[in-house]
Each structure stands twice: as C-alpha cells, then as structure tokens.
Design a protein around this motif. Structure first.
Motif, mmCIF file in Angstrom:
data_model
loop_
_atom_site.group_PDB
_atom_site.id
_atom_site.type_symbol
_atom_site.label_atom_id
_atom_site.label_comp_id
_atom_site.label_asym_id
_atom_site.label_seq_id
_atom_site.Cartn_x
_atom_site.Cartn_y
_atom_site.Cartn_z
ATOM 1 N N TYR A 190 -28.202 -11.495 -50.699
ATOM 2 C CA TYR A 190 -27.205 -11.828 -49.892
ATOM 3 C C TYR A 190 -28.020 -12.897 -48.896
ATOM 4 C CZ TYR A 190 -23.002 -9.074 -49.610
ATOM 5 O OH TYR A 190 -21.751 -8.561 -49.654
ATOM 6 N N ALA A 191 -29.210 -12.665 -48.580
ATOM 7 C CA ALA A 191 -30.038 -13.719 -47.733
ATOM 8 C C ALA A 191 -29.930 -15.218 -48.411
ATOM 9 C CB ALA A 191 -31.351 -12.923 -47.223
ATOM 10 N N LEU A 192 -30.379 -15.053 -49.674
ATOM 11 C CA LEU A 192 -30.443 -16.386 -50.329
ATOM 12 C C LEU A 192 -29.286 -17.113 -50.610
ATOM 13 C CD1 LEU A 192 -32.620 -17.753 -52.020
ATOM 14 C CD2 LEU A 192 -32.128 -16.554 -54.095
ATOM 15 N N VAL A 193 -28.214 -16.374 -50.707
ATOM 16 C CA VAL A 193 -26.820 -17.121 -51.131
ATOM 17 C C VAL A 193 -26.142 -17.641 -49.571
ATOM 18 C CG1 VAL A 193 -24.385 -16.666 -51.602
ATOM 19 C CG2 VAL A 193 -26.177 -15.841 -53.368
ATOM 20 N N LEU A 194 -26.559 -16.731 -48.333
ATOM 21 C CA LEU A 194 -26.009 -17.268 -47.036
ATOM 22 C C LEU A 194 -26.845 -18.641 -46.750
ATOM 23 C CD1 LEU A 194 -25.607 -13.765 -45.278
ATOM 24 C CD2 LEU A 194 -23.740 -15.454 -45.831
ATOM 25 N N ASN A 195 -28.180 -18.371 -47.019
ATOM 26 C CA ASN A 195 -28.755 -19.542 -46.906
ATOM 27 C C ASN A 195 -28.508 -20.820 -47.554
ATOM 28 O OD1 ASN A 195 -31.295 -20.837 -45.798
ATOM 29 N ND2 ASN A 195 -31.809 -21.244 -47.827
ATOM 30 N N LYS A 196 -28.184 -20.653 -48.854
ATOM 31 C CA LYS A 196 -27.815 -21.837 -49.585
ATOM 32 C C LYS A 196 -26.632 -22.375 -49.392
ATOM 33 C CE LYS A 196 -28.309 -24.618 -53.032
ATOM 34 N NZ LYS A 196 -29.463 -25.602 -52.841
ATOM 35 N N LEU A 197 -25.404 -21.440 -48.888
ATOM 36 C CA LEU A 197 -24.258 -21.977 -48.498
ATOM 37 C C LEU A 197 -23.872 -22.371 -47.068
ATOM 38 C CD1 LEU A 197 -21.929 -19.367 -50.362
ATOM 39 C CD2 LEU A 197 -22.491 -21.571 -51.068
ATOM 40 N N TYR A 198 -24.762 -21.750 -46.141
ATOM 41 C CA TYR A 198 -24.455 -22.109 -44.708
ATOM 42 C C TYR A 198 -25.609 -22.764 -44.019
ATOM 43 C CZ TYR A 198 -20.433 -19.380 -46.204
ATOM 44 O OH TYR A 198 -19.467 -18.789 -46.919
ATOM 45 N N ILE A 199 -26.743 -22.206 -44.313
ATOM 46 C CA ILE A 199 -27.909 -22.612 -43.506
ATOM 47 C C ILE A 199 -28.575 -23.673 -44.060
ATOM 48 C CG2 ILE A 199 -30.300 -21.734 -42.495
ATOM 49 C CD1 ILE A 199 -28.956 -19.116 -42.464
ATOM 50 N N LYS A 200 -28.739 -23.667 -45.512
ATOM 51 C CA LYS A 200 -29.432 -24.663 -46.180
ATOM 52 C C LYS A 200 -30.633 -25.276 -45.767
ATOM 53 C CE LYS A 200 -24.796 -26.724 -46.486
ATOM 54 N NZ LYS A 200 -24.312 -26.311 -47.728
ATOM 55 N N ASP A 201 -31.836 -24.273 -45.786
ATOM 56 C CA ASP A 201 -33.146 -24.507 -45.187
ATOM 57 C C ASP A 201 -33.694 -24.204 -46.607
ATOM 58 O OD1 ASP A 201 -35.992 -24.186 -44.346
ATOM 59 O OD2 ASP A 201 -35.272 -23.634 -42.316
ATOM 60 N N LYS A 202 -34.544 -25.252 -47.190
ATOM 61 C CA LYS A 202 -35.383 -25.042 -48.265
ATOM 62 C C LYS A 202 -36.578 -24.203 -48.393
ATOM 63 C CE LYS A 202 -33.689 -29.228 -50.295
ATOM 64 N NZ LYS A 202 -32.781 -28.736 -51.466
ATOM 65 N N LYS A 203 -37.189 -24.135 -46.872
ATOM 66 C CA LYS A 203 -38.406 -23.323 -46.789
ATOM 67 C C LYS A 203 -37.945 -21.961 -46.797
ATOM 68 C CE LYS A 203 -40.824 -26.648 -44.163
ATOM 69 N NZ LYS A 203 -41.436 -27.040 -42.768
ATOM 70 N N ILE A 204 -36.852 -21.357 -46.140
ATOM 71 C CA ILE A 204 -36.396 -20.154 -46.282
ATOM 72 C C ILE A 204 -36.033 -19.759 -47.639
ATOM 73 C CG2 ILE A 204 -34.407 -18.661 -45.726
ATOM 74 C CD1 ILE A 204 -34.454 -19.867 -42.786
ATOM 75 N N GLU A 205 -35.143 -20.818 -48.293
ATOM 76 C CA GLU A 205 -34.919 -20.524 -49.843
ATOM 77 C C GLU A 205 -36.203 -19.976 -50.807
ATOM 78 O OE1 GLU A 205 -32.091 -22.710 -52.954
ATOM 79 O OE2 GLU A 205 -33.555 -24.079 -52.094
ATOM 80 N N LEU A 206 -37.006 -21.055 -50.534
ATOM 81 C CA LEU A 206 -38.520 -20.651 -51.421
ATOM 82 C C LEU A 206 -38.950 -19.603 -50.844
ATOM 83 C CD1 LEU A 206 -40.264 -22.003 -53.420
ATOM 84 C CD2 LEU A 206 -41.707 -23.127 -51.567
ATOM 85 N N ALA A 207 -38.944 -19.201 -49.665
ATOM 86 C CA ALA A 207 -39.655 -18.153 -49.249
ATOM 87 C C ALA A 207 -38.849 -16.834 -49.873
ATOM 88 C CB ALA A 207 -39.989 -18.005 -47.785
#
Length: 192
Positions: free
Chosen positions: A4-21
């Motif tokens: 959920y966190a990964l998808v929410l980040n990808k769709l709405y926050i779009k932070d590549k550092k958070i995605e990688l972490a």
C-alpha cells in the motif's frame, strides 16, 4: 501495508527515495506474495519496453532459481518456498490449502450473505488468510461492499493505467491476505 505504501507513494507522493527504501526494505519480509506483487509493480510502473520486461523477468527468475537450488535446508528457501510444495500428483499445495477448504465449505453454507464473523468465532474455527475468507464471513454482498472503494476507484479511472496497476497490485495482496477489520486497514483502503 508495505505494498500500500509503495503504491500510494508511486501514484501520489512520487518520492524516488521513499520508493527505493520501501522496495529494498520490504525484500527482508521474505514474503512470496510481496515478490509477486513487486514483479507486477515493476511491470506496471517501471518497464517501458519489452526488452526491459524480459530482462526483469529473467533477473527475477534467476534469483528465484538460485534460491530454489539452495534446497530445503537453506533458511531463505524455507521462508520463500517452504509454504509451497508439489505433491506426488504434480499438484501445487500451500500451507493455506486447509484454511481455504474450510472457508470454502463455510462459504457454500451461505454464499449470498456469508455466515458472519460471530458464527465463525463461536465455531472456534480459524479460516483467515485465503481468498475465501471474506466470502465465507460476509458472502458475495459483503465482499462487494468491503472492496467497493477499490471498485469505485477502478470505474472512475478506467483510462489511467497507473491507477489500474495500483488496484491490480493491491487486489493481488487481498487475494492471499483479505481485508481484516482493523482500523489501519480502513485507513489504508480509503486513503488509496
């Protein structure tokens, strides 16, 4: 929760550092379901051409084969493949097959409305964490109501491949570990 966190980040926050972490951190769960969802995540969000798709599939397959070849005595093998076996007839069995069969039997007792969480609790049966769980507890009607936010989101975004991809990834997670009545689950579902 991690997907959920990964998808929410990808769709709405779009932070590549958070995605990688998140991607790297969640690898440590050794969850077969996470690895499958991660593969679908890459196919929807990271791959832009067929060559890259094929390469990614080969890398995942290579890692999977390497871990599999370590054998049943290897701890990582146990965590990833230990839940899945092939029986003497060549059929795939998992550690959730018994739960699925119990839940399926209860679902057939009342397919439209389900038999209810209280009834299952009174029976003292554990039937969670399989695709029939919500159908057994809440029936077809209740299951539709539970997942209605995702269905509405899907209908409102039929032209957006990124949202459809996110819904597919979340639905894959629900297929092996359905919605449970905990506050965090409602927050994650409705925030999505």
């Amino acid at each position: 929760w991690g997907m959920y966190a990964l998808v929410l980040n990808k769709l709405y926050i779009k932070d590549k550092k958070i995605e990688l972490a998140l991607i790297i951190g969640l690898l440590s769960t050794f969850s077969t379901a996470y690895y499958i969802q991660l593969l679908v995540y890459f196919l929807f969000f990271k791959i832009k051409n067929n060559t890259k798709s094929l390469l990614l599939l080969l890398v995942f397959a290579g890692i999977g084969v390497f871990v599999y070849n370590q054998g049943p005595e290897n701890n990582i093998y146990k965590l990833i493949y230990g839940r899945i076996n092939v029986n003497e007839y060549g059929e795939i069995e998992t550690n959730r097959d018994v739960l699925t069969e119990k839940a399926k039997e209860l679902y057939y007792l009342s397919p439209i409305w389900g038999i209810g969480a209280r009834t299952i609790e009174e029976r003292g049966e554990y039937i969670a964490d399989n695709p029939y769980e919500t159908l057994a507890v809440d029936g077809i009607v209740g299951t539709i109501v539970i997942y209605l936010p995702l269905l509405i989101l899907l209908l409102l975004n039929l032209g957006r491949i990124d949202v459809i991809g996110g819904i597919v990834i979340i639905a894959l997670g629900y297929s092996q570990r359905p919605f449970h009545l905990v506050l965090l689950h409602y927050i994650m579902l409705f925030s999505f």
